[in-house]
Design an enzyme around this catalytic site. Structure first.
Site, short mmCIF file in Angstrom:
data_model
loop_
_atom_site.label_atom_id
_atom_site.label_comp_id
_atom_site.label_asym_id
_atom_site.label_seq_id
_atom_site.Cartn_x
_atom_site.Cartn_y
_atom_site.Cartn_z
N GLU A 159 -64.34 -6.28 -51.66
CA GLU A 159 -64.28 -5.20 -50.67
C GLU A 159 -64.36 -5.80 -49.27
O GLU A 159 -65.08 -6.77 -49.03
CB GLU A 159 -65.44 -4.23 -50.89
CG GLU A 159 -65.41 -2.98 -50.04
CD GLU A 159 -66.48 -1.98 -50.46
OE1 GLU A 159 -67.05 -1.34 -49.55
OE2 GLU A 159 -66.75 -1.85 -51.67
N GLU A 169 -67.14 -0.10 -40.98
CA GLU A 169 -67.89 1.15 -41.02
C GLU A 169 -68.42 1.45 -39.62
O GLU A 169 -69.13 0.62 -39.04
CB GLU A 169 -69.04 1.08 -42.02
CG GLU A 169 -68.58 0.98 -43.46
CD GLU A 169 -69.73 0.91 -44.44
OE1 GLU A 169 -69.63 1.55 -45.50
OE2 GLU A 169 -70.72 0.20 -44.15
#
Length: 293
Positions: free
Chosen positions: A106, A110
């Site tokens: 991943e 964010e």
């Protein structure tokens, strides 16, 4: 005199070429439906200008998100995003790549909302083989709610580069010789979402989402995907080594990019797992090699 001018011109051309050669190709902006599909809460996605711009809406019932139609091994991926304005505490606006199994890989952007007047925090992270805990946090040098800004990932066999408006803010190198896992054989989809995370997102969960301000709205456009598409089961890219991002100039940052990364590191970094000796008394191996990135 003429020969001196010729030499000077050649030097300037050479410097300009070297400064440009490692910059990712200019993204190609396309409508939402070219590369993406809604993932959940379809009614919380609003479309504008023929799908060239969308809004994600978050209320007390649900957030929403979308993902690429295909999965990719390596490439260049970017999104133009305008963050939730005003009091956005507790919200997370995300742009990430992820594979689909327990030991997943991943790559995360964010954006952590905050109270009105307080700056957004951009948190990045890299998971390899299901293990993350590689958080870095920075303040941005602009207000991300006032206009669109481009957030990009360049991912090849040698490095992952996180970019904001084409400025490198983080590099994760392939250091397999140190035993550090690197994402290279799990195809990833690109995911974008807006959701509530007031248990941790703002001041460690101390600031809760003010639902009287809902709906919270993040705006997206661009939808650029330039990657090697692979089936979910494929562990290699059929054109591996032949794409523009595989070429020599993209195996490392150039000198100009290193200076920009250093500028971000010195001026805007507020947390780096590589310098957290309480959390990591023994530095992770990638930090011992590259503590500045």
């Amino acid at each position: 005199m003429a020969s001196s001018l010729l030499i000077l011109c050649l030097v300037l051309v050479s410097l300009a070429s070297s400064a440009l050669c490692a910059a990712p190709r200019r993204p190609v902006d396309v409508p939402f439906g070219r590369n993406y599909i809604p993932t959940w809460a379809f009614d919380h996605i609003k479309y504008f200008n023929g799908g060239s711009e969308i809004q994600l809406h978050l209320d007390k019932y649900t957030g929403t998100g979308f993902q690429t139609k295909g999965s990719y091994l390596f490439g260049h991926f970017s999104m133009n995003i305008k963050m939730v304005p005003g009091d956005s505490a507790g919200t997370v606006t995300a742009f990430c790549l992820s594979s689909q199994n327990a030991e997943h890989d991943e790559i995360d952007f964010e954006f952590l909302g905050n109270r009105t007047g307080q700056p957004y925090i951009l948190q990045t992270n890299v998971f390899t083989g299901g293990k993350g805990d590689r958080e870095q946090r920075i303040y941005l040098w602009f207000d991300p709610t006032k206009a669109y800004h481009r957030y990009s990932v360049l991912w090849n066999m040698y490095q992952i580069v996180f970019l904001v408006d084409n400025i490198p803010i983080r590099v994760f190198k392939n250091l397999k010789e140190l035993g550090v896992k690197f994402p290279f054989n799990q195809p990833m989809k690109v995911y974008n979402s807006l959701w509530n995370a007031d248990d941790w997102a703002t001041r460690g969960g101390l600031e809760k989402t003010d639902w009287s301000k809902a709906p919270f709205v993040a705006e997206y456009k661009g939808f650029h995907v330039d990657g090697c598409e692979a089936s979910v089961n494929s562990r290699f890219c059929a054109t591996q080594g032949k794409r523009w991002w595989d070429q020599t100039e993209f195996r490392d940052l150039d000198s100009f990019q290193w200076r920009r990364l250093k500028w971000v590191r010195q001026k805007f970094t507020i947390y780096n797992y590589c310098t957290d000796r309480t959390r990591y008394p023994q530095l992770p191996p990638e930090c011992r090699r590259n503590r500045d990135i």
